[in-house]
Design a protein around this motif. Structure first.
Motif, PDB file in Angstrom:
ATOM      1  N   UNK A 285       0.825  -1.203   0.000  1.00 26.79           N
ATOM      2  CA  UNK A 285       0.000   0.000   0.000  1.00 26.79           C
ATOM      3  C   UNK A 285       0.862   1.257   0.000  1.00 26.79           C
ATOM      4  N   UNK A 286       1.970   1.231   0.721  1.00 24.15           N
ATOM      5  CA  UNK A 286       2.845   2.398   0.774  1.00 24.15           C
ATOM      6  C   UNK A 286       3.515   2.661  -0.579  1.00 24.15           C
ATOM      7  N   UNK A 287       4.014   1.617  -1.221  1.00 24.60           N
ATOM      8  CA  UNK A 287       4.792   1.789  -2.451  1.00 24.60           C
ATOM      9  C   UNK A 287       3.949   1.827  -3.719  1.00 24.60           C
ATOM     10  N   UNK A 288       2.787   1.154  -3.672  1.00 24.78           N
ATOM     11  CA  UNK A 288       2.004   1.009  -4.899  1.00 24.78           C
ATOM     12  C   UNK A 288       0.550   1.443  -4.754  1.00 24.78           C
ATOM     13  N   UNK A 289       0.081   1.640  -3.522  1.00 19.51           N
ATOM     14  CA  UNK A 289      -1.282   2.100  -3.316  1.00 19.51           C
ATOM     15  C   UNK A 289      -2.342   1.057  -3.577  1.00 19.51           C
ATOM     16  N   UNK A 290      -1.949  -0.219  -3.635  1.00 17.61           N
ATOM     17  CA  UNK A 290      -2.896  -1.289  -3.932  1.00 17.61           C
ATOM     18  C   UNK A 290      -2.333  -2.581  -3.368  1.00 17.61           C
ATOM     19  N   UNK A 291      -3.212  -3.510  -2.981  1.00 20.20           N
ATOM     20  CA  UNK A 291      -2.731  -4.745  -2.367  1.00 20.20           C
ATOM     21  C   UNK A 291      -2.437  -5.842  -3.394  1.00 20.20           C
ATOM     22  N   UNK A 294       1.246  -4.292  -9.517  1.00 14.23           N
ATOM     23  CA  UNK A 294       1.891  -4.731 -10.742  1.00 14.23           C
ATOM     24  C   UNK A 294       3.332  -4.244 -10.674  1.00 14.23           C
ATOM     25  N   UNK A 295       4.266  -5.155 -10.462  1.00 11.37           N
ATOM     26  CA  UNK A 295       5.667  -4.778 -10.266  1.00 11.37           C
ATOM     27  C   UNK A 295       6.475  -4.866 -11.552  1.00 11.37           C
ATOM     28  N   UNK A 296       5.802  -4.965 -12.689  1.00 13.00           N
ATOM     29  CA  UNK A 296       6.532  -4.989 -13.964  1.00 13.00           C
ATOM     30  C   UNK A 296       7.091  -3.613 -14.316  1.00 13.00           C
ATOM     31  N   UNK A 297       6.572  -2.576 -13.704  1.00 12.99           N
ATOM     32  CA  UNK A 297       7.095  -1.232 -13.935  1.00 12.99           C
ATOM     33  C   UNK A 297       7.307  -0.553 -12.583  1.00 12.99           C
ATOM     34  N   UNK A 298       8.362   0.253 -12.512  1.00 17.76           N
ATOM     35  CA  UNK A 298       8.767   0.840 -11.229  1.00 17.76           C
ATOM     36  C   UNK A 298       8.273   2.278 -11.132  1.00 17.76           C
ATOM     37  N   UNK A 299       7.033   2.418 -10.770  1.00 22.51           N
ATOM     38  CA  UNK A 299       6.418   3.732 -10.609  1.00 22.51           C
ATOM     39  C   UNK A 299       5.938   3.795  -9.166  1.00 22.51           C
ATOM     40  N   UNK A 300       6.837   4.196  -8.276  1.00 24.45           N
ATOM     41  CA  UNK A 300       6.590   4.108  -6.832  1.00 24.45           C
ATOM     42  C   UNK A 300       5.853   5.333  -6.298  1.00 24.45           C
ATOM     43  N   UNK A 301       5.180   5.106  -5.187  1.00 25.17           N
ATOM     44  CA  UNK A 301       4.483   6.166  -4.463  1.00 25.17           C
ATOM     45  C   UNK A 301       5.257   6.439  -3.180  1.00 25.17           C
ATOM     46  N   UNK A 302       5.336   7.704  -2.781  1.00 22.21           N
ATOM     47  CA  UNK A 302       6.016   8.062  -1.547  1.00 22.21           C
ATOM     48  C   UNK A 302       5.087   8.844  -0.633  1.00 22.21           C
TER      49      UNK A 302
END
Length: 627
Positions: A285-291, A294-302
């Motif tokens: 939830x912290x890094x991607x905003x969803x449980x 999709x980790x095929x692309x690195x678009x992180x949330x901070x």
């Protein structure tokens, strides 16, 4: 009938000179004067047939007259001799080096004019027409391949779990109604007036009972039913691979299921699945905003709340005031989330970012703040557009907090943790599609990104009712180190309840949940406490689940399980995002079977036999229908 000796996909050069018999459908018809060519099709492939008017053995006017009248989708049987294909081979077909000169022809069935041709190379008709005439749609080679893939998946599943000591047990389809969670299909009982069965949403309780019964390792490929509102990726009836094991901990389930995933992907896709990484629910939830990231692309949330508190921007300040006394990661605590989009300064237009503001409103957020990082006249970073004027005084800290570089766009969501995280998590997926970040199957890095997501919260608040609900289901155990906090929790202590971590786990593939499970509750006192926190009185709990509570009191072993969505697995293997493509006879989004016209009305006599009466009143003629 001329019974076949080979299929339409089997004939090769080794058959040249042999007499063979074939059965199938006319796939195409070509009249070249003295020669008539027909491609004959069955589920195994295509073979070219030749009717030669000058062939001494095929001069009978009757056979040629019959052949001349053949059209696509007629069903025929033939006998003929295999020869090298005249006029050059067809490298696209396994049978492309040979053809069959027909000596005998039997028309088994003439077809009416079909509404469309089952041809994968032609433009498909609309889905409504395809589902109405599903028997024609299923003739397409791609659909035959789907059915074959589904069969292979069944076979591989049963083989793997049989090798590992599982017993396949069928559980009831007619079940007791327990109206919590998703809606049930109910079935009236004729023999006991006024009572009803329910169709199972899953075999959850029965497989737990089987563990109490000493089965130890259970599996089942089972049908499940949910009367949910229309959704594009759901069906009212679906198939799952259901599993349960006794005397295990979470790591035992993970090891067994990783082995299953490796077996499936090796057999079905020729892909060697590496060790599957684990990620906590909180980190997801912290890094991607969803449980199900999709980790095929690195678009992180901070989370930039600490930095945002130093910015003189009322939207940030207002958000951070919300629930400021709540614990960290609490759903009601205010936060500011940021997502850096590399290259977004050029690729994301004003129209697109304005659209993002509207997009997140569908998830409860008020909008999206935007800033671009461009090159200034001095060659350094300059903030532009959106909220640049508020960030310019703290530009250095902003760049450090977000990691933004020249050429990037940064998008912000500011609200409670629940709203901001959900909104920016959904936005992340949309931005990735817009930026072309989502790789196609076979792209560099591999088409399959698997992930275990673990340590889910045990409870969450239902937005409509305000009551606690189980995030997985109410039979999920707290994680071992959470048991004391769970047993001491009071239903009014929202912060404590929200912070309890369960022993739940999911397998995520490319942003899609393909399996979900948990360690189960095997102690009756713990199960009763769950029911209490969910708002069930002891009387109500006994009425709905007395058999389970009683079973747990008679020596229930520790046990855990998981269920895979079989339809979703097939979707991945055949490369479709439409669940209706992988089910032989699917329903539409509103649950209609266009081929059989189900659901349908039932005569009053049939209703009275099961002691029910419909209260639906047909609208008056000419009345405007809702929706």
């Amino acid at each position: 009938m001329l019974s076949r000796t080979v299929t339409c996909g089997q004939i090769r050069e080794a058959h040249i000179g042999q007499t063979v018999r074939l059965n199938g459908w006319v796939n195409s018809y070509r009249d070249h004067g003295n020669l008539i060519f027909i491609d004959l099709r069955d589920r195994y492939g295509l073979t070219q047939l030749v009717f030669d008017k000058e062939d001494a053995h095929n001069a009978q006017a009757e056979i040629m007259a019959m052949a001349d009248k053949l059209r696509s989708e007629d069903v025929i049987a033939i006998e003929g001799q295999v020869r090298t294909r005249i006029g050059g081979e067809n490298p696209k077909l396994p049978t492309g080096k040979v053809e069959v000169v027909v000596k005998l022809l039997e028309v088994l069935n003439k077809t009416s004019n079909p509404p469309f041709q089952p041809d994968d190379n032609a433009a498909l008709p609309n889905e409504e027409l395809r589902l109405t005439h599903r028997y024609i749609d299923l003739r397409r080679p791609s659909m035959q391949n789907v059915l074959t893939a589904r069969h292979r998946l069944y076979k591989a599943t049963r083989s793997y779990f049989d090798e590992n000591g599982f017993t396949e047990v069928e559980t009831p389809i007619l079940y007791k109604s327990t109206p919590e969670g998703a809606r049930e299909f109910i079935v009236p009982c004729r023999n006991v007036p006024g009572t009803f069965y329910a169709l199972p949403q899953s075999p959850q309780l029965f497989k737990q009972i089987l563990m109490v019964a000493g089965v130890d390792r259970y599996m089942q490929i089972c049908r499940c039913f949910r009367d949910e509102d229309p959704r594009a990726d759901r069906q009212p009836e679906f198939t799952q691979i259901d599993l349960e094991m006794s005397f295990v901990r979470r790591e035992h389930i993970i090891e067994m299921m990783e082995g299953f995933v490796r077996r499936l992907w090796q057999e079905m896709a020729g892909y060697a699945v590496p060790k599957i990484q684990q990620m906590s629910y909180r980190q997801a939830m912290e890094d991607y905003g969803i449980d199900r990231p999709d980790t095929r692309y690195d678009l992180r949330i901070k989370d930039i709340s600490v930095f945002a508190a130093t910015v003189d921007f009322n939207v940030f300040k207002g958000a951070l005031e919300k629930g400021k006394d709540r614990p960290a990661f609490n759903s009601k605590r205010g936060v500011v989330k940021a997502m850096r989009v590399p290259g977004g300064a050029e690729k994301l237009t004003r129209k697109m970012t304005d659209g993002y503001a509207e997009f997140v409103k569908g998830f409860g957020a008020g909008g999206v703040a935007v800033v671009k990082v461009i090159k200034g006249e001095d060659g350094g970073a300059k903030l532009d557009t959106g909220i640049a004027k508020f960030l310019e005084p703290v530009k250095g800290a902003f760049l450090e907090a977000t990691g933004a570089q020249i050429g990037d766009t940064v998008l912000f969501a500011a609200d409670t943790y629940a709203v901001a995280t959900k909104a920016i998590g959904e936005l992340r997926q949309k931005v990735a599609r817009d930026m072309g970040m989502v790789p196609k199957p076979g792209a560099e890095g591999g088409p399959w990104n698997f992930l275990w997501v673990v340590d889910f919260p045990m409870f969450e608040k239902n937005k409509e009712t305000g009551k606690w609900v189980a995030m997985h289901h109410p039979f999920t155990s707290p994680r071992d180190d959470q048991m004391r906090a769970f047993l001491d929790a009071d239903v009014e202590d929202e912060d404590t309840i929200e912070g309890i971590v369960s022993a739940g786990y999911d397998i995520v593939l490319n942003g899609q949940e393909i399996a979900g499970g948990s360690v189960r509750i095997h102690d009756g006192a713990v199960q009763s406490k769950v029911f209490k926190l969910l708002g069930l009185t002891p009387e109500s709990a006994r009425e709905k689940f007395s058999f389970l509570l009683e079973a747990l009191s008679f020596g229930a072993p520790p046990h855990a399980g998981i269920a895979f969505g079989l339809d979703r697995l097939v979707m991945n293997f055949v490369g479709t995002d439409n669940i209706r493509d992988v089910i032989a006879f699917p329903k539409t989004q509103i649950g209609a079977d266009l081929m059989t016209k189900a659901p349908s009305q039932v005569p009053e006599k049939s209703q009275s036999e099961v002691h029910i009466k419909s209260t639906w009143v047909p609208p008056a003629k000419g009345a405007v229908q809702p929706g």
